[in-house]
Design a protein around this motif. Structure first.
Motif, PDB file in Angstrom:
ATOM      1  N   GLN A  29     -32.986  -8.030 -39.467  1.00 26.51           N
ATOM      2  CA  GLN A  29     -33.842  -7.453 -38.277  1.00 26.51           C
ATOM      3  C   GLN A  29     -32.983  -5.971 -38.134  1.00 26.51           C
ATOM      4  O   GLN A  29     -33.405  -4.921 -37.826  1.00 26.51           O
ATOM      5  N   GLU A  30     -31.556  -5.961 -38.393  1.00 31.55           N
ATOM      6  CA  GLU A  30     -30.908  -4.803 -37.979  1.00 31.55           C
ATOM      7  C   GLU A  30     -31.012  -3.797 -38.859  1.00 31.55           C
ATOM      8  O   GLU A  30     -30.998  -2.527 -38.538  1.00 31.55           O
ATOM      9  N   GLN A  31     -31.028  -4.197 -40.285  1.00 26.85           N
ATOM     10  CA  GLN A  31     -31.482  -3.241 -41.389  1.00 26.85           C
ATOM     11  C   GLN A  31     -32.703  -2.772 -41.016  1.00 26.85           C
ATOM     12  O   GLN A  31     -32.850  -1.315 -41.378  1.00 26.85           O
ATOM     13  N   LEU A  32     -33.721  -3.194 -40.902  1.00 28.79           N
ATOM     14  CA  LEU A  32     -34.972  -2.618 -40.457  1.00 28.79           C
ATOM     15  C   LEU A  32     -35.006  -1.902 -39.456  1.00 28.79           C
ATOM     16  O   LEU A  32     -35.756  -0.504 -39.426  1.00 28.79           O
ATOM     17  N   TYR A  33     -34.463  -2.256 -38.248  1.00 31.34           N
ATOM     18  CA  TYR A  33     -34.274  -1.298 -37.272  1.00 31.34           C
ATOM     19  C   TYR A  33     -33.518  -0.108 -37.463  1.00 31.34           C
ATOM     20  O   TYR A  33     -33.890   1.007 -37.148  1.00 31.34           O
ATOM     21  N   GLU A  34     -32.435  -0.064 -38.166  1.00 32.47           N
ATOM     22  CA  GLU A  34     -31.641   1.213 -38.492  1.00 32.47           C
ATOM     23  C   GLU A  34     -32.709   2.005 -39.442  1.00 32.47           C
ATOM     24  O   GLU A  34     -32.534   3.310 -39.493  1.00 32.47           O
ATOM     25  N   TYR A  35     -33.205   1.435 -40.430  1.00 33.21           N
ATOM     26  CA  TYR A  35     -34.174   2.151 -41.260  1.00 33.21           C
ATOM     27  C   TYR A  35     -35.114   2.917 -40.536  1.00 33.21           C
ATOM     28  O   TYR A  35     -35.509   3.945 -40.728  1.00 33.21           O
TER      29      TYR A  35
END
Length: 156
Positions: free
Chosen positions: A96-102
């Protein structure tokens, strides 16, 4: 039935892969992996065979790759020009963090949508949601957790 997830857009998007997966020839793999594999199925491979090496701690991390072979029927749901596979474990906090930052890092969010659809049982009902990324927090992506339903999230 199979569930597939996508990111679609009116413009090209960058591809990312945080899984640390690597493809290599088996002969190269043998050089870095000195363990004896005589009793392993790997010992039956030809040296030219391509193997996929994965870090088990990262295998469910975010991966966004160009979708060159979409499932039959996707065109019934979206007509966007750019379609990307959205892979990983949406229940995973790191994913979720990776998708949010993306998503936050994208300069142009023109027509950006996240789709997750069950294929193989005819046309599906789709739950539509909207997220204003400029006003969102990472906790807003919790909506992706445990979703067994079909959905389209429009990113504004």
């Amino acid at each position: 039935m199979s569930k597939y997830s996508f990111i679609v857009s009116n413009i090209p998007l960058p591809e990312v892969d945080f899984t640390a997966a690597k493809k290599m020839k088996y002969r190269e793999y043998k050089k870095i992996n000195k363990e004896k594999e005589s009793n392993s199925i790997l010992s039956q491979l030809d040296d030219e065979a391509v193997v996929l090496i994965m870090d088990p701690t990262k295998m469910n991390y975010l991966s966004i790759t160009n979708c060159t072979n979409p499932p039959y029927g996707l065109e019934e749901y979206t007509q966007k020009d750019y379609i990307y596979w959205l892979e990983g474990d949406s229940d995973n906090e790191i994913w979720q963090e990776q998708l949010y930052e993306y998503l936050k890092g994208l300069n142009n969010k023109d027509g950006l949508e996240i789709w997750s659809i069950w294929f193989g049982d005819g046309p599906q009902d789709i739950n539509e949601m909207k997220i204003k990324l400029s006003e969102s927090k990472i906790a807003d992506l919790e909506v992706l957790k445990n979703l067994s339903m079909n959905y389209c999230i429009k990113i504004e």
